[in-house]
Design an enzyme around this catalytic site. Structure first.
Site, PDB file in Angstrom:
ATOM      1  N   GLU A  58      24.333  -6.040 -20.656  1.00  0.00           N
ATOM      2  CA  GLU A  58      25.265  -6.056 -21.775  1.00  0.00           C
ATOM      3  C   GLU A  58      25.523  -7.481 -22.256  1.00  0.00           C
ATOM      4  OE1 GLU A  58      26.772  -2.770 -18.939  1.00  0.00           O
ATOM      5  OE2 GLU A  58      25.555  -4.607 -18.845  1.00  0.00           O
ATOM      6  N   ALA A 178      -8.219  -0.159  11.108  1.00  0.00           N
ATOM      7  CA  ALA A 178      -9.062  -1.238  11.637  1.00  0.00           C
ATOM      8  C   ALA A 178     -10.260  -0.624  12.334  1.00  0.00           C
ATOM      9  CB  ALA A 178      -8.275  -2.117  12.614  1.00  0.00           C
ATOM     10  N   SER A 184      -9.969  -5.837  10.378  1.00  0.00           N
ATOM     11  CA  SER A 184      -9.429  -4.995   9.305  1.00  0.00           C
ATOM     12  C   SER A 184      -9.539  -5.628   7.929  1.00  0.00           C
ATOM     13  CB  SER A 184      -7.951  -4.677   9.593  1.00  0.00           C
ATOM     14  OG  SER A 184      -7.192  -5.873   9.672  1.00  0.00           O
ATOM     15  N   ARG A 200       5.095  -6.666  -3.220  1.00  0.00           N
ATOM     16  CA  ARG A 200       5.801  -7.680  -2.439  1.00  0.00           C
ATOM     17  C   ARG A 200       6.764  -8.483  -3.320  1.00  0.00           C
ATOM     18  NH1 ARG A 200       1.553 -10.893   1.545  1.00  0.00           N
ATOM     19  NH2 ARG A 200       1.183  -9.203   3.062  1.00  0.00           N
ATOM     20  N   GLU A 283       5.474  -3.604   6.299  1.00  0.00           N
ATOM     21  CA  GLU A 283       4.030  -3.814   6.359  1.00  0.00           C
ATOM     22  C   GLU A 283       3.537  -3.896   7.792  1.00  0.00           C
ATOM     23  OE1 GLU A 283       1.942  -6.594   4.063  1.00  0.00           O
ATOM     24  OE2 GLU A 283       2.936  -6.131   2.182  1.00  0.00           O
ATOM     25  N   GLY A 285       2.258  -2.736  11.568  1.00  0.00           N
ATOM     26  CA  GLY A 285       1.146  -1.879  11.951  1.00  0.00           C
ATOM     27  C   GLY A 285       1.602  -0.498  12.355  1.00  0.00           C
ATOM     28  N   PRO A 286       0.713   0.283  12.975  1.00  0.00           N
ATOM     29  CA  PRO A 286       1.016   1.673  13.330  1.00  0.00           C
ATOM     30  C   PRO A 286       2.243   1.825  14.231  1.00  0.00           C
ATOM     31  CG  PRO A 286      -1.339   1.260  13.494  1.00  0.00           C
ATOM     32  CD  PRO A 286      -0.693  -0.074  13.253  1.00  0.00           C
TER      33      PRO A 286
END
Length: 355
Positions: A58, A178, A184, A200, A283, A285-286
């Protein structure tokens, strides 16, 4: 069936939504757009919120009114995607700015759900301003739906006291992150990686586990297509009890980094929320992603899939405690996008999508 004609306020709200989408998710503030209409319906100016510490939508629109048109603000209408704020933070209240300018009518798509910033509509009504929601004004329902979708992650984070968490995976067609030897780079192509950097750049923080730091030594910075670091960098957060090596790349990047020696991801997210962060990218890993999924902490999935087959190697997600198909975590696909040879699937958690 007769179709209702599109009004000037319909068109103004649609434009305000387009403007709001230009804003950033980072910084803790909602993405908001505003269009100012003179009493005769002509567009006087428009604005949107460009990020924390900058003018709200505004105020940006009011500042954009040409000097010769400022008198036309008296009796004007402000069409906004979110109820004008009524608190003083890094910028003054938009409610008072609109009233001081002489705006006579405010149409907002959604009420502000946060106690801190809400109340602008009620205060303006007390000053004699005609304030209505888009639904009350009879504007097109799909515009209200679009506004709700635009603000859903910010509103959800604010109401529950925890950032909106995006879980990211980058896998082969057979779900591997991977090869068996742990290599990877790179499963996905340059277009997918460039998009990941765009994401990101839209969040407040990137979270990884110590395992990812030790295995991949990521920088976790936002880089522009040409390669150099972007001016604004999200906070880089490492979760896990193992120490971060002194030579780790994330220690050297621009911006702030944190190490929290814990496995309690929910507590870390609570701390980030207390620091004003509303959008966080996971982000890790598993191991970390699996823990977040089991705890029901992931709100949105970004699954980058490359046309690559490995046949062996670690998968994107570990044991979720699912023993039968009826227990599967279900997600709702919101978009599918081709990025070079790769595909990005974006999905939101359903009510049943939790362990």
């Amino acid at each position: 069936m007769e179709t209702r004609p599109i009004t000037r306020e319909d068109a103004a709200l649609e434009r305000a939504l387009d403007l709001a989408a230009r804003g950033t998710l980072a910084g803790g503030n909602p993405r908001v757009g505003c269009v100012l209409l003179a009493a005769d319906g002509a567009v006087l100016a428009e604005g949107w919120h460009r990020g924390a510490g900058t003018a709200h939508a505004e105020a940006a629109a009011l500042a954009a009114v040409a000097p010769q048109d400022r008198a036309r603000l008296v009796g004007a209408t402000a069409v906004v995607t979110l109820e004008p704020c009524h608190h003083t933070g890094r910028t003054p209240p938009c409610s008072r700015a609109l009233h001081a300018a002489g705006v006579a009518r405010v149409v907002h798509a959604l009420d502000d759900p946060t106690p801190r910033a809400g109340g602008g509509a009620a205060w303006l009504r007390e000053q004699g301003v005609d304030v209505v929601t888009a639904a009350e004004a009879g504007l097109r329902g799909e515009l209200v739906t679009r506004a709700r979708e635009l603000l859903a992650s910010w509103a959800t984070a604010g109401l529950r006291g925890r950032p909106w968490l995006i879980g990211k995976t980058a896998t082969t067609l057979d779900g591997r992150v991977a090869a068996p030897d742990a290599t990877s780079r790179w499963i996905t192509g340059p277009e997918a990686r460039a998009h990941a950097h765009e994401v990101r750049g839209q969040v407040d923080a990137i979270v990884v586990g110590t395992g990812t730091v030790l295995a991949d030594d990521p920088a976790l910075t936002v880089r522009t297509p040409g390669g150099p670091a972007a001016p604004r960098q999200p906070v880089r957060v490492v979760v896990g009890e193992r120490p971060v090596p002194a030579h780790a790349r994330l220690r050297r990047g621009e911006g702030e980094w944190l190490h929290r020696p814990t496995h309690d991801l929910a507590a870390v997210l609570g701390e980030l929320h207390a620091r004003g962060m509303r959008h966080v990218l996971l982000e890790g890993g598993p191991t970390l992603l699996t823990a977040a999924l089991r705890a029901g902490l992931v709100d949105e999935l970004h699954a980058y899939v490359a046309p690559v087959l490995l046949g062996a190697g670690p998968g994107a997600v570990g044991d979720l405690g699912v023993t039968t198909i009826g227990q599967a975590l279900r997600w709702r696909t919101t978009s599918i996008r081709r990025l070079g040879d790769d595909v990005l699937l974006t999905a939101l958690r359903t009510r049943e999508g939790k362990c």
